[in-house]
Design an enzyme around this catalytic site. Structure first.
Site, PDB file in Angstrom:
ATOM      1  N   SER A 235      11.949  21.677  25.735  1.00  0.00           N
ATOM      2  CA  SER A 235      11.959  21.860  24.074  1.00  0.00           C
ATOM      3  C   SER A 235      13.040  22.777  23.775  1.00  0.00           C
ATOM      4  O   SER A 235      13.353  23.701  24.291  1.00  0.00           O
ATOM      5  CB  SER A 235      10.635  22.530  23.826  1.00  0.00           C
ATOM      6  OG  SER A 235      10.717  22.769  22.294  1.00  0.00           O
TER       7      SER A 235
ATOM      8  N   TYR B  99       3.797  29.454  23.554  1.00  0.00           N
ATOM      9  CA  TYR B  99       4.225  27.957  24.067  1.00  0.00           C
ATOM     10  C   TYR B  99       5.865  28.145  24.438  1.00  0.00           C
ATOM     11  O   TYR B  99       5.822  27.548  25.640  1.00  0.00           O
ATOM     12  CB  TYR B  99       4.002  27.005  22.854  1.00  0.00           C
ATOM     13  CG  TYR B  99       4.693  25.869  22.795  1.00  0.00           C
ATOM     14  CD1 TYR B  99       4.182  24.878  23.994  1.00  0.00           C
ATOM     15  CD2 TYR B  99       5.817  25.526  22.238  1.00  0.00           C
ATOM     16  CE1 TYR B  99       4.832  23.621  24.252  1.00  0.00           C
ATOM     17  CE2 TYR B  99       6.428  24.256  22.541  1.00  0.00           C
ATOM     18  CZ  TYR B  99       6.010  23.418  23.397  1.00  0.00           C
ATOM     19  OH  TYR B  99       6.527  22.151  23.496  1.00  0.00           O
TER      20      TYR B  99
ATOM     21  N   LYS C 229       7.213  27.196  28.222  1.00  0.00           N
ATOM     22  CA  LYS C 229       8.223  26.210  28.704  1.00  0.00           C
ATOM     23  C   LYS C 229       9.538  27.019  29.342  1.00  0.00           C
ATOM     24  O   LYS C 229      10.025  26.310  30.362  1.00  0.00           O
ATOM     25  CB  LYS C 229       8.957  25.448  27.442  1.00  0.00           C
ATOM     26  CG  LYS C 229       7.928  24.520  26.650  1.00  0.00           C
ATOM     27  CD  LYS C 229       7.733  23.288  27.559  1.00  0.00           C
ATOM     28  CE  LYS C 229       6.754  22.365  27.103  1.00  0.00           C
ATOM     29  NZ  LYS C 229       6.209  21.402  28.124  1.00  0.00           N
TER      30      LYS C 229
HETATM   31  P1  NAD Z   1       0.888  15.018  23.389  1.00  0.00           P
HETATM   32  O1  NAD Z   1      -0.296  16.284  23.141  1.00  0.00           O
HETATM   33  O2  NAD Z   1       1.019  14.022  22.626  1.00  0.00           O
HETATM   34  O3  NAD Z   1       0.852  14.654  24.829  1.00  0.00           O
HETATM   35  C1  NAD Z   1       0.458  15.403  26.186  1.00  0.00           C
HETATM   36  C2  NAD Z   1      -0.511  14.735  27.127  1.00  0.00           C
HETATM   37  O4  NAD Z   1      -0.634  15.497  28.062  1.00  0.00           O
HETATM   38  C3  NAD Z   1      -1.679  14.399  26.145  1.00  0.00           C
HETATM   39  O5  NAD Z   1      -2.235  13.161  26.163  1.00  0.00           O
HETATM   40  C4  NAD Z   1      -2.754  15.219  26.866  1.00  0.00           C
HETATM   41  O6  NAD Z   1      -4.093  14.655  26.691  1.00  0.00           O
HETATM   42  C5  NAD Z   1      -2.076  15.646  28.352  1.00  0.00           C
HETATM   43  N1  NAD Z   1      -2.765  16.795  28.845  1.00  0.00           N
HETATM   44  C6  NAD Z   1      -2.500  18.102  28.458  1.00  0.00           C
HETATM   45  N2  NAD Z   1      -2.725  18.836  29.399  1.00  0.00           N
HETATM   46  C7  NAD Z   1      -3.265  18.150  30.539  1.00  0.00           C
HETATM   47  C8  NAD Z   1      -3.563  18.447  31.745  1.00  0.00           C
HETATM   48  N3  NAD Z   1      -3.625  19.945  31.973  1.00  0.00           N
HETATM   49  N4  NAD Z   1      -3.902  17.500  32.662  1.00  0.00           N
HETATM   50  C9  NAD Z   1      -3.570  16.249  32.361  1.00  0.00           C
HETATM   51  N5  NAD Z   1      -3.185  15.789  31.234  1.00  0.00           N
HETATM   52  C10 NAD Z   1      -2.977  16.778  30.081  1.00  0.00           C
HETATM   53  O7  NAD Z   1       2.255  15.887  23.507  1.00  0.00           O
HETATM   54  P2  NAD Z   1       3.672  15.062  23.240  1.00  0.00           P
HETATM   55  O8  NAD Z   1       4.208  15.474  21.697  1.00  0.00           O
HETATM   56  O9  NAD Z   1       3.564  13.720  23.629  1.00  0.00           O
HETATM   57  O10 NAD Z   1       4.523  16.114  24.171  1.00  0.00           O
HETATM   58  C11 NAD Z   1       4.839  15.886  25.506  1.00  0.00           C
HETATM   59  C12 NAD Z   1       5.626  16.905  26.311  1.00  0.00           C
HETATM   60  O11 NAD Z   1       6.793  17.174  25.484  1.00  0.00           O
HETATM   61  C13 NAD Z   1       4.714  18.145  26.229  1.00  0.00           C
HETATM   62  O12 NAD Z   1       4.846  18.894  27.500  1.00  0.00           O
HETATM   63  C14 NAD Z   1       5.189  18.729  25.217  1.00  0.00           C
HETATM   64  O13 NAD Z   1       5.066  20.501  25.102  1.00  0.00           O
HETATM   65  C15 NAD Z   1       6.857  18.518  25.179  1.00  0.00           C
HETATM   66  N6  NAD Z   1       7.603  18.618  23.700  1.00  0.00           N
HETATM   67  C16 NAD Z   1       7.000  18.119  22.537  1.00  0.00           C
HETATM   68  C17 NAD Z   1       7.608  17.941  21.586  1.00  0.00           C
HETATM   69  C18 NAD Z   1       6.995  17.469  20.189  1.00  0.00           C
HETATM   70  O14 NAD Z   1       7.306  18.009  19.008  1.00  0.00           O
HETATM   71  N7  NAD Z   1       5.923  16.620  20.273  1.00  0.00           N
HETATM   72  C19 NAD Z   1       8.755  18.731  21.297  1.00  0.00           C
HETATM   73  C20 NAD Z   1       9.336  19.426  22.603  1.00  0.00           C
HETATM   74  C21 NAD Z   1       8.520  19.309  23.758  1.00  0.00           C
END
Ligand code: NAD
Ligand code: UDP
Length: 351
Positions: free
Chosen positions: A126, A150, A154
């Site tokens: 991120s 958080y 990362k």
């Molecule tokens: P999201 O919460 O929609 O998706 C994450 C998925 O991981 C969910 O479906 C959740 O059920 C699953 N999950 C969580 N912990 C788990 C575990 N221990 N075992 C198995 N499954 C698990 O989030 P997103 O927005 O799709 O983000 C995906 C990734 O991108 C994350 O790592 C997040 O930190 C990173 N990210 C997101 C953003 C944003 O703004 N959406 C920005 C930067 C980075």
């Protein structure tokens, strides 16, 4: 060339959009997700769009026996690792959950990958790892820091992956630093479905537009930006998803460990986003200015030059398309996936 991939967190917001792109390119997709922040309905919708079903395993990345079993059973060539927790505010209240999921989860995954002889990983990082940048736009070699659990989780994973690569050059690791993902699939079938009150700007505005929330609270109008509101680099989730496919090509070519920014390369203020959403939706978004949110920064946008050069990737969709797609998703699915999810499950491993 098509391959078999394991996508952790593939039922989530970015994961489900990435599954669509992967399936449309002919890859075989195995999703491991514990559904802690998602619905199996997302994967039904992925199937409706692509006419191809991802294999779905409901389970936790922190379960080494399960991960081992999946690697042995499907022998994927790459892992795209989305699974994790992502809410900054929650991470301050429940830091151990964040370190357990994001850091220990990645640790288990990497241990099992190495034991299996699989060394190709795409990791969801991120822009938060840049902290409050000294200058803009942000390049990948800028200093990294974090202001909350958080962000620290990362950053810790990034450092762990760097150590891992130094210890064993067989690893190919693409660290993708997302800026602000927004929008939804243009079909309106798949989008962001926050379980709780949205933390992020665009899903919050979308819920104000459908009447689910009364008004937007704009966190500060005294930032050192053109209109005083916070500026961020919003990137369409479909562009972001495509970036992962470009990263896979780098893994196949033996890129070693590399970090890339995935952003549009320009910033929009909160008020510019509100105005773009109003234009796309024809709705008025009532808002009020409130105090700054603790931990926020004034402005943040990417220099995407390295991704353009190395990954041959650039964002194609602008803010208008992001807002139009966010609105299509929200207006046709005002309650997200919840009404349809029920006890349905996609194909699961019989465990
Ligand atoms: P999201 O919460 O929609 O998706 C994450 C998925 O991981 C969910 O479906 C959740 O059920 C699953 N999950 C969580 N912990 C788990 C575990 N221990 N075992 C198995 N499954 C698990 O989030 P997103 O927005 O799709 O983000 C995906 C990734 O991108 C994350 O790592 C997040 O930190 C990173 N990210 C997101 C953003 C944003 O703004 N959406 C920005 C930067 C980075
Ligand atoms: N923001 C806001 N009201 C909200 C949510 C966000 O004013 O209800 C602002 C926030 O202060 C920031 C921008 O919108 O300037 C993007 O915030 P978001 O939480 O979506 O992303 P991040 O802070 O992670 O960049």
């Amino acid at each position: 060339m098509t391959s078999t991939l394991l996508v952790t967190g593939g039922a989530g917001y970015i994961g489900s959009h990435t599954c669509i792109e992967l399936l449309q390119e002919g890859h075989q997709v195995v999703v491991l997700d514990n559904l802690s922040n998602s619905s199996p309905e997302a994967l039904h919708r992925v199937e409706a769009i692509t006419s191809k079903a991802p294999i779905f395993i409901e389970g936790d990345i922190r379960n080494p026996a399960l991960v081992r079993d999946i690697l042995a059973r499907y022998n994927p060539e790459h892992i795209i690792h989305f699974a994790g927790l992502k809410a900054v505010g929650e991470s301050v209240k429940k830091p151990l959950d964040y370190y357990a999921n994001n850091v220990s989860g990645t640790l288990v995954l990497c241990q099992e990958m190495a034991a299996h002889g699989l060394f190709n990983l795409v990791f969801s990082s991120s822009a938060t790892v840049y902290g409050d940048p000294a200058s803009l736009p942000i390049r990948e070699n800028f200093p990294r820091s974090a202001t909350n659990p958080y962000g620290r989780s990362k950053l810790m994973v990034e450092r762990m992956l760097e150590d891992l690569y130094l210890s064993d050059p067989r690893w190919n690791i693409a660290i993708l630093r997302y800026f602000n993902p927004a929008g939804a699939h243009p079909s309106g079938l798949v989008g962001e479905d926050p379980a709780d009150i949205p933390n992020n700007l665009v899903p919050y505005i979308s819920q104000v537009a459908t009447g689910r929330r009364e008004k937007l609270q704009v966190f500060g109008n005294d930032w050192s930006t053109a209109d005083g509101t916070g500026v961020r680099d919003y990137i369409h989730v479909v562009d972001l998803a495509r970036g992962h496919l470009c990263a896979l090509r780098q893994l196949s070519q033996g890129c070693g460990l590399k970090a890339w920014n995935l952003g549009l390369g320009r910033g929009y203020s909160v008020l510019e986003v509100v105005s773009a959403f109003e234009k796309a939706s024809g709705q008025t978004i009532p808002y009020q200015f409130v105090d700054r949110r603790p931990g926020d920064i004034a402005a943040c946008w990417a220099d995407p030059a390295s991704s353009q050069k190395d990954l041959q990737w650039s964002a194609e969709k602008g803010i208008e398309e992001m807002m139009a797609d966010a609105w299509r998703w929200q207006s046709t699915n005002p309650d997200g996936y919840s009404r349809l999810s029920g006890p349905e499950r996609l194909r699961k491993l019989d465990r």
